[in-house]
Scaffold this active site. Sequence first.
Site: not given
Ligand code: UDP
Ligand code: MN
Length: 352
Positions: A325, A210, A121-122, A244, A302, A212, A125, A232
Site C-alpha cells: 500500500d 482481494d 466483487a460483491i 493482530t 484473515e 480493491d 466492489y 502483511h
Molecule cells: N468485498 C466485496 N464487497 C464488499 C466487501 C468486500 O466484494 O462489499 C470483497 C472484495 O473482494 C474485497 C474483499 O472482500 O477486496 C475484502 O474486503 P476489503 O478489501 O474491503 O477489506 P480490506 O482490504 O479493506 O481489509
Molecule cells: Mn482489500
Amino acid sequence: MLQMLRTMVGKPKSYSLYPGTVPVIIVIVVFFSYGFLSHFLGSPGPSETSVVTAGERDAREVVTLSRMIYTQPKVLTPARSDVLILTPWLAPIVWEGTFNIDILNEQFRLRNTTIGLTVFAIKKYVVFLKLFLQTAEQHFMVGHRVNYYVFTDRPADVPQVPLGAGRRLAVLTVRNYTRWQDVSMHRMEMISRFSEQRFQHEVDYLVCADVDMKFRDHVGVEILSELFGTLHPGFYRRNREAFTYERRPQSQAFIPMDEGDFYYMGAFFGGSVMEVYHLTKSCHEAMVVDQGNGIEAVWHDESHLNKYLLYHKPTKVLSPEYMWDQQLLGWPSVMKKLRFVAVPKNHQAIRN
Ligand code: UDP
Ligand code: MN
C-alpha cells in the site's frame, strides 16, 4: 561418508542370468510395461475431466528443460543479504533477486500449468474489477494459462476486458451479505465449495486475491507452490507480540502471544487446488463454530487464515512486494518492486 557413496554408486551389482529365468523376466517386463504405457496412452487430455486432480498430475510428471544460458548461482554469494529468504521450515520467501524467472517459466510451461485467479466483487466492489483485470492482463502469469473466476452478485456489471491467448474469464454468480465482514468471510466458504465442484477439474493452482487492488509489476509462477501466504505489509518488521492475531481463547482463531511466525495478509494467498480446498474449508468451518459461540475473530477471515498457516506451514511465503500500500507505506528501499498494490478507496462509501 564420501567413500561410502562412491562404493554405492560406482560398484555395479553383478547378476547371472540362468537360461531358465529369461522367459520369466520377459513376461514380467512385458506385463509391467503394458501397465505403464496404458497409463499414459489412456490418460485423458487436459480438457477432459479426470479423477486425478491437475495438481497431483503435476507432481508425477517428469519434465526436461532445454539448454539455457544464465548467470551461475554462487554458493558463497547470497541472493539477498538484507532480507530473510528462507523460513525455519525451509520454505522460500519470495523477494526480487532470489529467483530466475526464465527457469521457472520453462518448468511451469512444460507442465502446461493452468492458474485460477479468484476474486470477489460483491455489491459496489464491482467498480474495482476493470483495473484489476486490465492490470492482471499486463502482469499476472503472462505466457501461462489463466482462468479468472469472478464471484459477484452483479453479473451484468462485470466489465468486458480483452483477454490474451490462453486466458479465460468465468463469472460465478453468488449471493451477497449485508455486512462487509460477512462478504469477506464467506469467500472461504465459496472458494472451498467451488474448488470441490469445479476448480479441481479446471486448474492446477488457485490464487485468491482481494479486488480493491491492481498489479503494477510482474507476478508470475515464482509464487506457485503447494500452499503460499503473503507477508502483511504493515507487520513484516514487527515482533509476534505486535501481530493482530485473534487473542481471545474463545475463538477458533486464537493464537497465544508466544506463538506465530509471520502475520499473513488475507488479501493474497493460494496453492494447489487441494491445499486451497483444505485451507478454505477449515477456515470456513472455524468461522461457523465461532458464530455458534457468539464470537467473531478480530480480523475475520484473515485471523483464521493466520491460525491455519501457523499449524499448516506454507511451502512458500511471498514478501510484501506482493501486497503493498504505497499511500500508507511509501516505497522503502528493501522493496525492489511493488507488484500488487492497494487501490485507494473510501471504506465507508464503498462498503455501504
Ligand atoms: N468485498 C466485496 N464487497 C464488499 C466487501 C468486500 O466484494 O462489499 C470483497 C472484495 O473482494 C474485497 C474483499 O472482500 O477486496 C475484502 O474486503 P476489503 O478489501 O474491503 O477489506 P480490506 O482490504 O479493506 O481489509
Ligand atoms: Mn482489500
